[in-house]
Design a protein around this motif. Structure first.
Motif, PDB file in Angstrom:
ATOM      1  N   GLN A 248     -34.767 -65.931  17.879  1.00  0.00           N
ATOM      2  CA  GLN A 248     -34.581 -65.285  19.173  1.00  0.00           C
ATOM      3  C   GLN A 248     -34.593 -63.757  19.087  1.00  0.00           C
ATOM      4  OE1 GLN A 248     -32.424 -67.793  18.114  1.00  0.00           O
ATOM      5  NE2 GLN A 248     -33.442 -69.381  19.297  1.00  0.00           N
ATOM      6  N   THR A 249     -33.973 -63.201  18.059  1.00  0.00           N
ATOM      7  CA  THR A 249     -33.696 -61.761  18.073  1.00  0.00           C
ATOM      8  C   THR A 249     -34.184 -61.022  16.843  1.00  0.00           C
ATOM      9  OG1 THR A 249     -31.500 -62.223  17.171  1.00  0.00           O
ATOM     10  CG2 THR A 249     -31.688 -62.037  19.567  1.00  0.00           C
ATOM     11  N   GLY A 250     -35.006 -61.671  16.012  1.00  0.00           N
ATOM     12  CA  GLY A 250     -35.504 -60.977  14.837  1.00  0.00           C
ATOM     13  C   GLY A 250     -34.498 -60.972  13.698  1.00  0.00           C
ATOM     14  N   ASP A 251     -34.575 -59.941  12.839  1.00  0.00           N
ATOM     15  CA  ASP A 251     -33.690 -59.868  11.680  1.00  0.00           C
ATOM     16  C   ASP A 251     -32.236 -59.756  12.112  1.00  0.00           C
ATOM     17  OD1 ASP A 251     -35.842 -59.988   9.997  1.00  0.00           O
ATOM     18  OD2 ASP A 251     -36.058 -57.825   9.831  1.00  0.00           O
ATOM     19  N   LYS A 252     -31.375 -60.514  11.450  1.00  0.00           N
ATOM     20  CA  LYS A 252     -29.944 -60.501  11.745  1.00  0.00           C
ATOM     21  C   LYS A 252     -29.169 -60.477  10.429  1.00  0.00           C
ATOM     22  CE  LYS A 252     -28.167 -61.588  15.339  1.00  0.00           C
ATOM     23  NZ  LYS A 252     -28.289 -62.802  16.162  1.00  0.00           N
ATOM     24  N   THR A 253     -27.927 -60.021  10.490  1.00  0.00           N
ATOM     25  CA  THR A 253     -27.063 -60.042   9.319  1.00  0.00           C
ATOM     26  C   THR A 253     -25.668 -60.480   9.718  1.00  0.00           C
ATOM     27  OG1 THR A 253     -26.302 -57.747   9.564  1.00  0.00           O
ATOM     28  CG2 THR A 253     -28.311 -58.116   8.264  1.00  0.00           C
ATOM     29  N   ILE A 254     -24.976 -61.070   8.765  1.00  0.00           N
ATOM     30  CA  ILE A 254     -23.532 -61.252   8.877  1.00  0.00           C
ATOM     31  C   ILE A 254     -22.923 -60.722   7.588  1.00  0.00           C
ATOM     32  CG2 ILE A 254     -23.687 -63.260  10.399  1.00  0.00           C
ATOM     33  CD1 ILE A 254     -22.965 -64.994   7.980  1.00  0.00           C
ATOM     34  N   SER A 255     -21.671 -60.351   7.649  1.00  0.00           N
ATOM     35  CA  SER A 255     -20.990 -59.839   6.466  1.00  0.00           C
ATOM     36  C   SER A 255     -19.863 -60.771   6.079  1.00  0.00           C
ATOM     37  CB  SER A 255     -20.427 -58.439   6.729  1.00  0.00           C
ATOM     38  OG  SER A 255     -19.291 -58.518   7.560  1.00  0.00           O
ATOM     39  N   GLU A 256     -19.456 -60.710   4.824  1.00  0.00           N
ATOM     40  CA  GLU A 256     -18.368 -61.557   4.349  1.00  0.00           C
ATOM     41  C   GLU A 256     -17.011 -61.060   4.814  1.00  0.00           C
ATOM     42  OE1 GLU A 256     -18.082 -61.616   0.122  1.00  0.00           O
ATOM     43  OE2 GLU A 256     -17.880 -59.440  -0.075  1.00  0.00           O
ATOM     44  N   GLU A 257     -16.974 -59.876   5.420  1.00  0.00           N
ATOM     45  CA  GLU A 257     -15.697 -59.272   5.796  1.00  0.00           C
ATOM     46  C   GLU A 257     -14.990 -60.043   6.908  1.00  0.00           C
ATOM     47  OE1 GLU A 257     -14.812 -55.199   7.957  1.00  0.00           O
ATOM     48  OE2 GLU A 257     -15.275 -54.851   5.852  1.00  0.00           O
ATOM     49  N   ASN A 258     -15.754 -60.658   7.817  1.00  0.00           N
ATOM     50  CA  ASN A 258     -15.139 -61.320   8.959  1.00  0.00           C
ATOM     51  C   ASN A 258     -15.739 -62.701   9.179  1.00  0.00           C
ATOM     52  OD1 ASN A 258     -13.491 -61.614  11.240  1.00  0.00           O
ATOM     53  ND2 ASN A 258     -15.018 -60.716  12.596  1.00  0.00           N
ATOM     54  N   VAL A 259     -15.937 -63.444   8.107  1.00  0.00           N
ATOM     55  CA  VAL A 259     -16.404 -64.827   8.224  1.00  0.00           C
ATOM     56  C   VAL A 259     -15.235 -65.681   8.712  1.00  0.00           C
ATOM     57  CG1 VAL A 259     -17.168 -66.853   6.914  1.00  0.00           C
ATOM     58  CG2 VAL A 259     -18.193 -64.616   6.473  1.00  0.00           C
ATOM     59  N   PRO A 260     -15.451 -66.569   9.698  1.00  0.00           N
ATOM     60  CA  PRO A 260     -14.362 -67.439  10.152  1.00  0.00           C
ATOM     61  C   PRO A 260     -13.776 -68.236   8.994  1.00  0.00           C
ATOM     62  CG  PRO A 260     -16.288 -67.638  11.579  1.00  0.00           C
ATOM     63  CD  PRO A 260     -16.716 -66.834  10.401  1.00  0.00           C
ATOM     64  N   VAL A 261     -12.470 -68.238   8.907  1.00  0.00           N
ATOM     65  CA  VAL A 261     -11.822 -69.021   7.854  1.00  0.00           C
ATOM     66  C   VAL A 261     -12.008 -70.513   8.113  1.00  0.00           C
ATOM     67  CG1 VAL A 261      -9.588 -69.582   6.790  1.00  0.00           C
ATOM     68  CG2 VAL A 261     -10.148 -67.205   7.364  1.00  0.00           C
ATOM     69  N   HIS A 262     -11.856 -70.909   9.372  1.00  0.00           N
ATOM     70  CA  HIS A 262     -11.935 -72.314   9.748  1.00  0.00           C
ATOM     71  C   HIS A 262     -12.933 -72.453  10.899  1.00  0.00           C
ATOM     72  CE1 HIS A 262      -9.521 -76.194  10.987  1.00  0.00           C
ATOM     73  NE2 HIS A 262     -10.833 -76.414  10.918  1.00  0.00           N
ATOM     74  N   ILE A 263     -13.997 -73.213  10.674  1.00  0.00           N
ATOM     75  CA  ILE A 263     -14.965 -73.536  11.714  1.00  0.00           C
ATOM     76  C   ILE A 263     -14.832 -75.017  12.052  1.00  0.00           C
ATOM     77  CG2 ILE A 263     -17.414 -73.718  12.315  1.00  0.00           C
ATOM     78  CD1 ILE A 263     -17.985 -71.351  10.539  1.00  0.00           C
ATOM     79  N   ALA A 264     -14.730 -75.314  13.336  1.00  0.00           N
ATOM     80  CA  ALA A 264     -14.716 -76.694  13.817  1.00  0.00           C
ATOM     81  C   ALA A 264     -15.994 -76.937  14.612  1.00  0.00           C
ATOM     82  CB  ALA A 264     -13.489 -76.949  14.693  1.00  0.00           C
ATOM     83  N   ILE A 265     -16.590 -78.106  14.443  1.00  0.00           N
ATOM     84  CA  ILE A 265     -17.855 -78.406  15.112  1.00  0.00           C
ATOM     85  C   ILE A 265     -17.780 -79.759  15.811  1.00  0.00           C
ATOM     86  CG2 ILE A 265     -20.341 -78.690  14.880  1.00  0.00           C
ATOM     87  CD1 ILE A 265     -20.300 -76.995  12.400  1.00  0.00           C
ATOM     88  N   ILE A 266     -18.134 -79.765  17.098  1.00  0.00           N
ATOM     89  CA  ILE A 266     -18.353 -81.011  17.829  1.00  0.00           C
ATOM     90  C   ILE A 266     -19.838 -81.316  17.697  1.00  0.00           C
ATOM     91  CG2 ILE A 266     -18.210 -82.185  20.053  1.00  0.00           C
ATOM     92  CD1 ILE A 266     -15.951 -80.276  20.818  1.00  0.00           C
ATOM     93  N   MET A 267     -20.169 -82.295  16.879  1.00  0.00           N
ATOM     94  CA  MET A 267     -21.559 -82.603  16.544  1.00  0.00           C
ATOM     95  C   MET A 267     -22.126 -83.521  17.630  1.00  0.00           C
ATOM     96  SD  MET A 267     -21.051 -83.343  12.463  1.00  0.00           S
ATOM     97  CE  MET A 267     -19.979 -84.768  12.765  1.00  0.00           C
ATOM     98  N   ASP A 268     -22.830 -82.942  18.580  1.00  0.00           N
ATOM     99  CA  ASP A 268     -23.269 -83.694  19.751  1.00  0.00           C
ATOM    100  C   ASP A 268     -24.789 -83.662  19.865  1.00  0.00           C
ATOM    101  OD1 ASP A 268     -22.979 -85.207  22.008  1.00  0.00           O
ATOM    102  OD2 ASP A 268     -22.375 -83.559  23.312  1.00  0.00           O
ATOM    103  N   GLY A 269     -25.354 -84.755  20.372  1.00  0.00           N
ATOM    104  CA  GLY A 269     -26.781 -84.780  20.668  1.00  0.00           C
ATOM    105  C   GLY A 269     -27.607 -85.706  19.801  1.00  0.00           C
ATOM    106  N   ASN A 270     -26.975 -86.504  18.941  1.00  0.00           N
ATOM    107  CA  ASN A 270     -27.751 -87.408  18.090  1.00  0.00           C
ATOM    108  C   ASN A 270     -28.556 -88.408  18.918  1.00  0.00           C
ATOM    109  OD1 ASN A 270     -26.667 -86.180  15.841  1.00  0.00           O
ATOM    110  ND2 ASN A 270     -25.139 -87.756  15.464  1.00  0.00           N
ATOM    111  N   GLY A 271     -27.914 -88.973  19.940  1.00  0.00           N
ATOM    112  CA  GLY A 271     -28.588 -89.959  20.773  1.00  0.00           C
ATOM    113  C   GLY A 271     -29.757 -89.363  21.543  1.00  0.00           C
ATOM    114  N   ARG A 272     -29.542 -88.169  22.089  1.00  0.00           N
ATOM    115  CA  ARG A 272     -30.620 -87.516  22.838  1.00  0.00           C
ATOM    116  C   ARG A 272     -31.778 -87.110  21.926  1.00  0.00           C
ATOM    117  NH1 ARG A 272     -26.621 -83.622  25.921  1.00  0.00           N
ATOM    118  NH2 ARG A 272     -25.217 -84.646  24.459  1.00  0.00           N
TER     119      ARG A 272
END
Length: 253
Positions: free
Chosen positions: A12-36
């Motif tokens: 969508q937006t070309g080159d992107k970066t993330i840094s290790e300084e503010n990575v989420p400690v805990h990520i939760a995911i609702i895994m939706d869309g398998n049926g679709r």
């Protein structure tokens, strides 16, 4: 030494970066869309669930690589028992298939398997597979891969309140009022940090009885991408969006 950064090419937006300084400690995911995902390809729903299992592996590897400490995946809710028996039976086989296939890799990557939910109501073969993975990875101290399996947040909270009442009546807890901290200590996630980031795939914008207490101050990221198509790039997009936000926890801006 400077902080570590990860670079990728965003569609969508070309080159992107993330840094290790503010990575989420805990990520939760609702895994939706398998049926679709399966329906779009004129495949049975179970084909979508099988493809979604491969995504779990990819996202776990990426989360571990960028320094996430806890990854909680909503794998099967207490409401999912209402689905057709053929689909439920297949879903109950997936943990066994996933763990038997990828457990050596998870052990090598120092990943620890945990689970929240009512294990006692799982089929015996599912329970054995999960318990075996928990035992074999118990000594690992890297990423915690936490499966929410036969999990419902309202039931979790109700059970916590009941346990508190029982402990007050038996004298284990003093009868001097219940605080937020008290309830948190009685939840299945009592030993884990609350999620910093919640991701839900497939374009839905609801929590579906998932970690209602724990998500009070979590940042949300919704995407139209169906779970089997959710890639490392999509995870990094979510983390990049998280890193641009200012978390105030109810305080002033």
């Amino acid at each position: 030494m400077g902080q570590k950064q990860w670079f990728w090419q965003s569609k969508q937006t070309g080159d992107k970066t993330i840094s290790e300084e503010n990575v989420p400690v805990h990520i939760a995911i609702i895994m939706d869309g398998n049926g679709r995902w399966a329906k779009k390809r004129a495949l049975p729903r179970i084909a979508g669930h099988n493809e979604g299992m491969k995504t779990v592996r990819e996202i776990t590897r990426c989360a571990n690589r960028i320094g996430v400490k806890v990854l909680t995946l909503y794998a099967f809710s207490t409401e999912n028992w209402k689905r057709p028996k053929l689909e439920v039976d297949f879903l109950m086989k997936l943990p066994e298939e996933f763990l038997s296939t990828f457990l050596p890799e998870l052990i090598e990557e120092n990943v620890r398997i945990e689970m929240i939910g009512d294990m006692e109501k799982l089929p015996a073969h599912t329970k054995r597979a999960v318990q075996n993975a928990i035992e074999k990875t118990a000594g690992n101290d890297g990423l915690i891969l936490n499966f929410a399996l036969n999990y419902g947040s309202r039931a979790e909270i109700a059970n916590a309140v009941q346990a508190i009442m029982n402990d007050v009546q038996s004298g284990v807890l003093p009868n001097c009022g219940v605080s937020d901290e008290t309830i948190s200590r009685y939840l299945m996630t009592s030993h884990l940090p609350e999620p910093d980031l919640l991701i839900r795939t497939s374009g839905e914008h609801r929590l579906s009885n998932f970690m209602l207490w724990q998500l009070a101050y979590t940042e949300f990221f919704f995407t139209d991408v169906l779970w089997p198509d959710f890639s490392e790039e999509d995870l990094l997009e979510a983390v990049a969006a998280y890193q641009k936000r200012s978390r105030r926890f109810g305080g002033l801006s």
